[in-house]
Design an enzyme around this catalytic site. Structure first.
Site, mmCIF file in Angstrom:
data_model
loop_
_atom_site.group_PDB
_atom_site.id
_atom_site.type_symbol
_atom_site.label_atom_id
_atom_site.label_comp_id
_atom_site.label_asym_id
_atom_site.label_seq_id
_atom_site.Cartn_x
_atom_site.Cartn_y
_atom_site.Cartn_z
ATOM 1 N N SER A 24 -0.301 5.245 -7.142
ATOM 2 C CA SER A 24 -0.998 6.490 -7.517
ATOM 3 C C SER A 24 -1.878 7.058 -6.419
ATOM 4 C CB SER A 24 -1.836 6.249 -8.777
ATOM 5 O OG SER A 24 -2.564 5.044 -8.664
ATOM 6 N N ASN A 102 1.824 -3.570 -3.459
ATOM 7 C CA ASN A 102 0.752 -2.874 -2.739
ATOM 8 C C ASN A 102 -0.584 -2.864 -3.480
ATOM 9 O OD1 ASN A 102 -0.465 -0.556 -1.019
ATOM 10 N ND2 ASN A 102 -0.408 0.270 -3.105
ATOM 11 N N SER A 154 -3.807 -8.016 4.481
ATOM 12 C CA SER A 154 -4.912 -7.337 5.179
ATOM 13 C C SER A 154 -5.256 -8.166 6.405
ATOM 14 C CB SER A 154 -6.132 -7.259 4.256
ATOM 15 O OG SER A 154 -7.280 -6.930 5.014
ATOM 16 N N TYR A 167 -11.817 -11.356 -1.310
ATOM 17 C CA TYR A 167 -10.712 -10.516 -0.827
ATOM 18 C C TYR A 167 -9.912 -11.270 0.241
ATOM 19 C CZ TYR A 167 -8.504 -6.220 0.996
ATOM 20 O OH TYR A 167 -7.603 -5.252 1.398
ATOM 21 N N ALA A 169 -9.674 -14.481 0.627
ATOM 22 C CA ALA A 169 -8.936 -15.587 -0.012
ATOM 23 C C ALA A 169 -7.673 -15.053 -0.682
ATOM 24 C CB ALA A 169 -9.836 -16.284 -1.036
ATOM 25 N N LYS A 171 -5.991 -12.327 0.081
ATOM 26 C CA LYS A 171 -5.030 -11.815 1.058
ATOM 27 C C LYS A 171 -4.415 -12.956 1.873
ATOM 28 C CE LYS A 171 -5.285 -7.423 0.024
ATOM 29 N NZ LYS A 171 -4.138 -6.678 -0.488
ATOM 30 N N ILE A 200 -8.020 1.319 7.024
ATOM 31 C CA ILE A 200 -7.174 2.479 6.759
ATOM 32 C C ILE A 200 -7.984 3.488 5.933
ATOM 33 C CG2 ILE A 200 -4.978 3.264 5.777
ATOM 34 C CD1 ILE A 200 -4.673 1.209 8.122
HETATM 35 N N1 NAP Z 1 -7.675 0.811 2.969
HETATM 36 C C1 NAP Z 1 -7.785 -0.225 3.773
HETATM 37 O O1 NAP Z 1 -8.565 -0.223 4.740
HETATM 38 C C2 NAP Z 1 -6.933 -1.450 3.530
HETATM 39 C C3 NAP Z 1 -6.935 -2.429 4.533
HETATM 40 C C4 NAP Z 1 -6.158 -3.566 4.364
HETATM 41 C C5 NAP Z 1 -5.396 -3.728 3.217
HETATM 42 N N2 NAP Z 1 -5.416 -2.771 2.257
HETATM 43 C C6 NAP Z 1 -4.607 -3.019 1.069
HETATM 44 O O2 NAP Z 1 -3.717 -1.949 0.851
HETATM 45 C C7 NAP Z 1 -3.436 -1.848 -0.549
HETATM 46 C C8 NAP Z 1 -3.695 -0.417 -0.997
HETATM 47 O O3 NAP Z 1 -5.057 -0.118 -0.726
HETATM 48 P P1 NAP Z 1 -5.610 1.376 -0.605
HETATM 49 O O4 NAP Z 1 -6.481 1.433 0.582
HETATM 50 O O5 NAP Z 1 -4.527 2.335 -0.776
HETATM 51 O O6 NAP Z 1 -6.572 1.375 -1.885
HETATM 52 P P2 NAP Z 1 -6.880 2.499 -2.958
HETATM 53 O O7 NAP Z 1 -6.860 3.839 -2.314
HETATM 54 O O8 NAP Z 1 -8.117 2.035 -3.629
HETATM 55 O O9 NAP Z 1 -5.631 2.413 -3.976
HETATM 56 C C9 NAP Z 1 -5.421 1.236 -4.705
HETATM 57 C C10 NAP Z 1 -4.170 1.383 -5.528
HETATM 58 O O10 NAP Z 1 -3.963 0.154 -6.246
HETATM 59 C C11 NAP Z 1 -3.832 0.457 -7.631
HETATM 60 N N3 NAP Z 1 -4.387 -0.610 -8.451
HETATM 61 C C12 NAP Z 1 -5.575 -1.228 -8.330
HETATM 62 N N4 NAP Z 1 -5.742 -2.131 -9.297
HETATM 63 C C13 NAP Z 1 -4.628 -2.076 -10.066
HETATM 64 C C14 NAP Z 1 -4.194 -2.756 -11.225
HETATM 65 N N5 NAP Z 1 -4.953 -3.699 -11.799
HETATM 66 N N6 NAP Z 1 -2.971 -2.467 -11.759
HETATM 67 C C15 NAP Z 1 -2.202 -1.515 -11.177
HETATM 68 N N7 NAP Z 1 -2.553 -0.826 -10.078
HETATM 69 C C16 NAP Z 1 -3.754 -1.102 -9.529
HETATM 70 C C17 NAP Z 1 -4.589 1.756 -7.829
HETATM 71 O O11 NAP Z 1 -4.087 2.387 -8.993
HETATM 72 P P3 NAP Z 1 -5.038 3.153 -10.060
HETATM 73 O O12 NAP Z 1 -5.983 4.015 -9.287
HETATM 74 O O13 NAP Z 1 -4.033 3.922 -10.861
HETATM 75 O O14 NAP Z 1 -5.732 2.098 -10.878
HETATM 76 C C18 NAP Z 1 -4.271 2.506 -6.546
HETATM 77 O O15 NAP Z 1 -3.027 3.167 -6.653
HETATM 78 C C19 NAP Z 1 -4.327 -2.874 -1.240
HETATM 79 O O16 NAP Z 1 -3.606 -4.054 -1.474
HETATM 80 C C20 NAP Z 1 -5.415 -3.125 -0.197
HETATM 81 O O17 NAP Z 1 -6.004 -4.386 -0.351
HETATM 82 C C21 NAP Z 1 -6.174 -1.625 2.388
#
Ligand code: NAP
Length: 259
Positions: A24, A102, A154, A167, A169, A171, A200
């Site tokens: 989403s 994801n 991550s 987090y 742990a 990842k 990101i």
């Molecule tokens: N942004 C960064 O700097 C970064 C760095 C390293 C790794 N990551 C990883 O990349 C992935 C995406 O992160 P992002 O930055 O895009 O975060 P984000 O913008 O906060 O988006 C998180 C997504 O995960 C979904 N989500 C969270 N909890 C959920 C649940 N219980 N059931 C179903 N969907 C769920 C959310 O859906 P809803 O809003 O619909 O609940 C949303 O679509 C994550 O695994 C994060 O750990 C991000």
């Protein structure tokens, strides 16, 4: 090169069926957009952001009316929800060619101040979801003898970071899950890789103060945050047939960030 990152010729994901968790917003939404643009049919789930999920689905259907794009509500930390989600995805697309794990959350705090409830939420959402989303699909994938599982880890899971013990742990667990499952299913033609983004620019960073963000950006050799699209390109490459001989890897998309 076209806007969807493809060279002239057939789209790299033409005819591929993909399942994406947490589509989403943020990185997941970028993966959905790029995968559909590159020719894939996509089913993704969301939890809280119903409006954003429906808007993305509608945007994809309008831009690519010949390709399926479906959004379903399912909570990744709930095994029964994810069984139903997998069943619905198979009903819509058949056995998927790629699963992208994801969805993820952070609940950052010094470990000494981390409540057990926050620990549980992070582990259940980030690591528990690996079981919940992958388990219902792994037999169909291995039986069909082709497929890709791509897990979003991550750099924190590789290098650690203060204030992110739960987090990190979760990842690091994803990385172990990736390497072990890769060895189990390689013989059945299924690849399993992790993509480890650095910092990101998504909602996930919204809780960081400007000062903290500036400090962290200064530690990135590339001197900027990454974009969700840059992560999506690596994910879509791993889902494509060009990556059939890559498995068990952790690929950092992090501008050189390694702390
Ligand atoms: N942004 C960064 O700097 C970064 C760095 C390293 C790794 N990551 C990883 O990349 C992935 C995406 O992160 P992002 O930055 O895009 O975060 P984000 O913008 O906060 O988006 C998180 C997504 O995960 C979904 N989500 C969270 N909890 C959920 C649940 N219980 N059931 C179903 N969907 C769920 C959310 O859906 P809803 O809003 O619909 O609940 C949303 O679509 C994550 O695994 C994060 O750990 C991000």
């Amino acid at each position: 090169m076209t806007a969807d990152g493809a060279s002239a010729g057939p789209l790299p994901l033409a005819g591929k069926a993909m399942v994406v968790t947490g589509g989403s917003r943020g990185i997941g939404a970028a993966i959905v957009r790029l995968a559909v643009a590159q020719g894939a049919e996509v089913v993704f789930n969301y939890h809280r952001s119903a409006k954003a999920a429906q808007a993305l689905r509608d945007e994809m259907r309008a831009a690519y009316p010949d390709r399926q794009c479906m959004a379903l509500r399912a909570q990744v930390s709930d095994a029964a929800d994810m069984e139903n989600f997998a069943e619905a995805a198979i009903e819509c697309l058949g056995t998927p060619d790629a699963l992208v794990n994801n969805a993820g959350v952070t609940r950052d705090s010094a470990f000494a101040r981390t409540p057990r409830t926050d620990w549980d939420e992070v582990i259940e959402t980030n690591l528990g979801s690996m079981y919940n989303a992958t388990h219902p699909l792994i037999v169909p994938l291995t039986k069909r003898k082709r497929g890709a599982v791509i897990n979003i880890a991550s750099t924190t899971g590789v290098h650690g970071a203060p204030g992110q013990v739960s987090y990190a742990a979760s990842k690091a667990g994803i990385i172990g899950f990736t390497k072990a499952l890769a060895k189990e299913v390689a013989g059945a033609g299924v690849t399993v890789n992790a993509v480890a983004p650095g910092l990101i620019d998504t909602d996930m960073l919204a809780g960081l103060s400007d000062d903290k963000l500036e400090l962290l950006t200064a530690m990135i050799p590339a001197r900027r945050l990454g974009t969700a699209d840059e992560v999506a390109h690596m994910v879509c490459f791993l889902a494509s047939d060009h990556a059939r001989y890559i498995t068990g890897q952790v690929i950092e998309v992090a501008g050189g960030f390694a702390l």
